[in-house]
Design a protein around this motif. Structure first.
Motif, PDB file in Angstrom:
ATOM      1  N   THR A 195       0.822  -1.212   0.000  1.00  0.00           N
ATOM      2  CA  THR A 195       0.000   0.000   0.000  1.00  0.00           C
ATOM      3  C   THR A 195       0.850   1.253   0.000  1.00  0.00           C
ATOM      4  O   THR A 195       0.597   2.202  -0.756  1.00  0.00           O
ATOM      5  CB  THR A 195      -0.933   0.004   1.226  1.00  0.00           C
ATOM      6  N   LEU A 196       1.874   1.265   0.828  1.00  0.00           N
ATOM      7  CA  LEU A 196       2.721   2.450   0.958  1.00  0.00           C
ATOM      8  C   LEU A 196       3.622   2.657  -0.253  1.00  0.00           C
ATOM      9  O   LEU A 196       4.102   3.765  -0.498  1.00  0.00           O
ATOM     10  CB  LEU A 196       3.568   2.361   2.226  1.00  0.00           C
ATOM     11  N   MET A 197       3.848   1.582  -1.030  1.00  0.00           N
ATOM     12  CA  MET A 197       4.739   1.674  -2.182  1.00  0.00           C
ATOM     13  C   MET A 197       4.007   1.916  -3.495  1.00  0.00           C
ATOM     14  O   MET A 197       4.632   2.256  -4.502  1.00  0.00           O
ATOM     15  CB  MET A 197       5.571   0.381  -2.302  1.00  0.00           C
ATOM     16  N   GLN A 198       2.701   1.714  -3.534  1.00  0.00           N
ATOM     17  CA  GLN A 198       1.952   1.912  -4.778  1.00  0.00           C
ATOM     18  C   GLN A 198       1.936   3.386  -5.165  1.00  0.00           C
ATOM     19  O   GLN A 198       1.649   4.252  -4.339  1.00  0.00           O
ATOM     20  CB  GLN A 198       0.514   1.407  -4.641  1.00  0.00           C
ATOM     21  N   GLY A 199       2.203   3.640  -6.434  1.00  0.00           N
ATOM     22  CA  GLY A 199       2.292   5.020  -6.901  1.00  0.00           C
ATOM     23  C   GLY A 199       0.998   5.795  -6.740  1.00  0.00           C
ATOM     24  O   GLY A 199       1.008   6.993  -6.457  1.00  0.00           O
ATOM     25  N   GLN A 200      -0.159   5.131  -6.900  1.00  0.00           N
ATOM     26  CA  GLN A 200      -1.433   5.846  -6.805  1.00  0.00           C
ATOM     27  C   GLN A 200      -1.784   6.223  -5.375  1.00  0.00           C
ATOM     28  O   GLN A 200      -2.637   7.089  -5.152  1.00  0.00           O
ATOM     29  CB  GLN A 200      -2.547   4.986  -7.397  1.00  0.00           C
ATOM     30  N   PHE A 201      -1.152   5.576  -4.399  1.00  0.00           N
ATOM     31  CA  PHE A 201      -1.443   5.858  -2.998  1.00  0.00           C
ATOM     32  C   PHE A 201      -0.286   6.542  -2.264  1.00  0.00           C
ATOM     33  O   PHE A 201      -0.510   7.297  -1.320  1.00  0.00           O
ATOM     34  CB  PHE A 201      -1.797   4.576  -2.248  1.00  0.00           C
ATOM     35  N   ARG A 227       2.294   8.772  -0.672  1.00  0.00           N
ATOM     36  CA  ARG A 227       2.404  10.210  -0.480  1.00  0.00           C
ATOM     37  C   ARG A 227       3.766  10.598   0.091  1.00  0.00           C
ATOM     38  O   ARG A 227       4.146  11.762   0.039  1.00  0.00           O
ATOM     39  CB  ARG A 227       1.289  10.709   0.465  1.00  0.00           C
ATOM     40  N   PHE A 228       4.481   9.649   0.647  1.00  0.00           N
ATOM     41  CA  PHE A 228       5.795   9.897   1.234  1.00  0.00           C
ATOM     42  C   PHE A 228       6.746   8.788   0.807  1.00  0.00           C
ATOM     43  O   PHE A 228       6.322   7.706   0.386  1.00  0.00           O
ATOM     44  CB  PHE A 228       5.710   9.952   2.768  1.00  0.00           C
ATOM     45  N   ASP A 229       8.036   9.068   0.925  1.00  0.00           N
ATOM     46  CA  ASP A 229       9.041   8.044   0.658  1.00  0.00           C
ATOM     47  C   ASP A 229       9.124   7.130   1.880  1.00  0.00           C
ATOM     48  O   ASP A 229       9.679   7.492   2.914  1.00  0.00           O
ATOM     49  CB  ASP A 229      10.402   8.699   0.390  1.00  0.00           C
ATOM     50  N   MET A 230       8.539   5.932   1.756  1.00  0.00           N
ATOM     51  CA  MET A 230       8.464   5.008   2.882  1.00  0.00           C
ATOM     52  C   MET A 230       9.368   3.790   2.690  1.00  0.00           C
ATOM     53  O   MET A 230       9.161   2.757   3.311  1.00  0.00           O
ATOM     54  CB  MET A 230       7.012   4.555   3.069  1.00  0.00           C
ATOM     55  N   HIS A 231      10.416   3.929   1.831  1.00  0.00           N
ATOM     56  CA  HIS A 231      11.300   2.789   1.602  1.00  0.00           C
ATOM     57  C   HIS A 231      12.005   2.350   2.886  1.00  0.00           C
ATOM     58  O   HIS A 231      12.384   1.185   3.023  1.00  0.00           O
ATOM     59  CB  HIS A 231      12.338   3.140   0.531  1.00  0.00           C
TER      60      HIS A 231
END
Length: 321
Positions: free
Chosen positions: A203-209, A211-215
């Motif tokens: 979820t955190l890595m999907q481009g459409q969702f 909003r922040f760099d969560m790598h």
């Protein structure tokens, strides 16, 4: 048992939570309409992202849809997209009337019918906020949402009556939310992704969702697991936590924080807003009132003391005049 059920479902209560529900839903619909104002033809136009020729073949032909406007377009000679703007304007006007509480049930019905027409045609039929907006507008038709804080019933000399219909409506909202959350939680729990943190990562890595760099969360896999476990606990345990009076404020706060997190990290502000509205009307209204009183009462007390001080000063100096 019957006495308990009657008291549970039909004990008289005020309509303030339902009035909040009406006002908040109407405001949210107007905000959404403002966001979509520049993309109406792209989303709902005859040759938009989902053309009428395509949507009419997908949706049940007996369901209302914008393709029904085609005979009107041929008869009047007015462009199809113009009629789309007319219907969207009528939809927003009905929401404005719902907000004010003027012709409340009729306004809610018109808004519900037009909203149903748009989601059967347009690009956003699968978006969660559309589903809950459709449900909310239907509830505004059948529930007494216009009994308080409404133009139709406003009177400075009478206080709103507590009725059993208000309680029954709130119980419907509460039970509906319990079904929604436990069904969502159980569905998540049937897959491994919510147990091993993969669902949070994806979820955190999907481009459409995203909003922040969560790598960086890849270095802390336990954090993703804990977020997933917490979501499962909150959703599956929702019916139990929210009904127990002692845990209810914490359950309500937890759900609100979860949806605020969804709004912040996934950009789903409208969906999060409508879920918070549902939860506040169903369970959180007393806490909202308490928070309001805790802010307003000190201000009133301060003004009262200031006024008393001013009167005392005036009385003191009046002796020397």
């Amino acid at each position: 048992m019957l006495t308990y059920l009657k008291r549970f479902f039909l004990a008289p209560s005020t309509g303030e939570p339902l009035a909040f529900f009406r006002i908040a839903i109407a405001l949210l619909g107007l905000v959404q309409g403002g966001w979509l104002a520049g993309s109406i033809t792209l989303l709902y136009g005859a040759d938009g992202l989902v053309p009428w020729s395509l949507s009419s073949g997908i949706v049940d032909p007996y369901m209302p849809q914008l393709s029904w406007l085609q005979p009107l377009v041929r008869v009047t000679g007015v462009a199809a997209d113009t009629w789309v703007y007319v219907l969207m304007g009528l939809y927003l006007c009905s929401l404005a009337l719902l907000l004010l509480g003027k012709y409340t049930r009729y306004a809610a019905f018109v808004a519900w019918a037009l909203h149903f027409t748009f989601i059967n045609t347009g690009f956003m039929a699968a978006y969660g906020v559309e589903t809950f907006m459709h449900i909310a507008l239907f509830y505004c038709i059948i529930m007494p949402v216009g009994a308080v804080y409404a133009w139709d019933t406003f009177s400075p000399h009478t206080r709103p009556l507590a009725t059993e219909w208000n309680t029954l409506s709130i119980r419907v909202l509460q039970l509906h939310l319990c079904v929604v959350y436990i069904a969502s939680g159980l569905e998540k729990a049937m897959g491994i992704q919510w147990w091993n943190g993969e669902a949070i990562w994806q979820t955190l890595m999907q481009g459409q969702f995203a909003r922040f760099d969560m790598h960086w969360i890849a270095s802390y896999p336990l954090l993703a697991k804990v977020i997933g476990w917490s979501t499962l606990l909150l959703e599956i345990g929702y019916p139990f936590f929210i009904w127990w009076r002692r845990s209810r404020p914490y359950a309500y706060l937890g759900v609100v924080l979860m949806h605020l997190g969804i709004a912040l990290f996934m950009g789903l502000q409208l969906f999060s807003s409508i879920m918070i509205i549902f939860n506040t009307a169903a369970f959180g209204w007393p806490y909202l009132q308490q928070a309001y009183r805790s802010m307003v009462q000190p201000l009133r007390e301060r003004k009262r003391l200031q006024r008393a001080g001013q009167l005392a000063t005036q009385a003191f100096w009046s002796h020397f005049e």
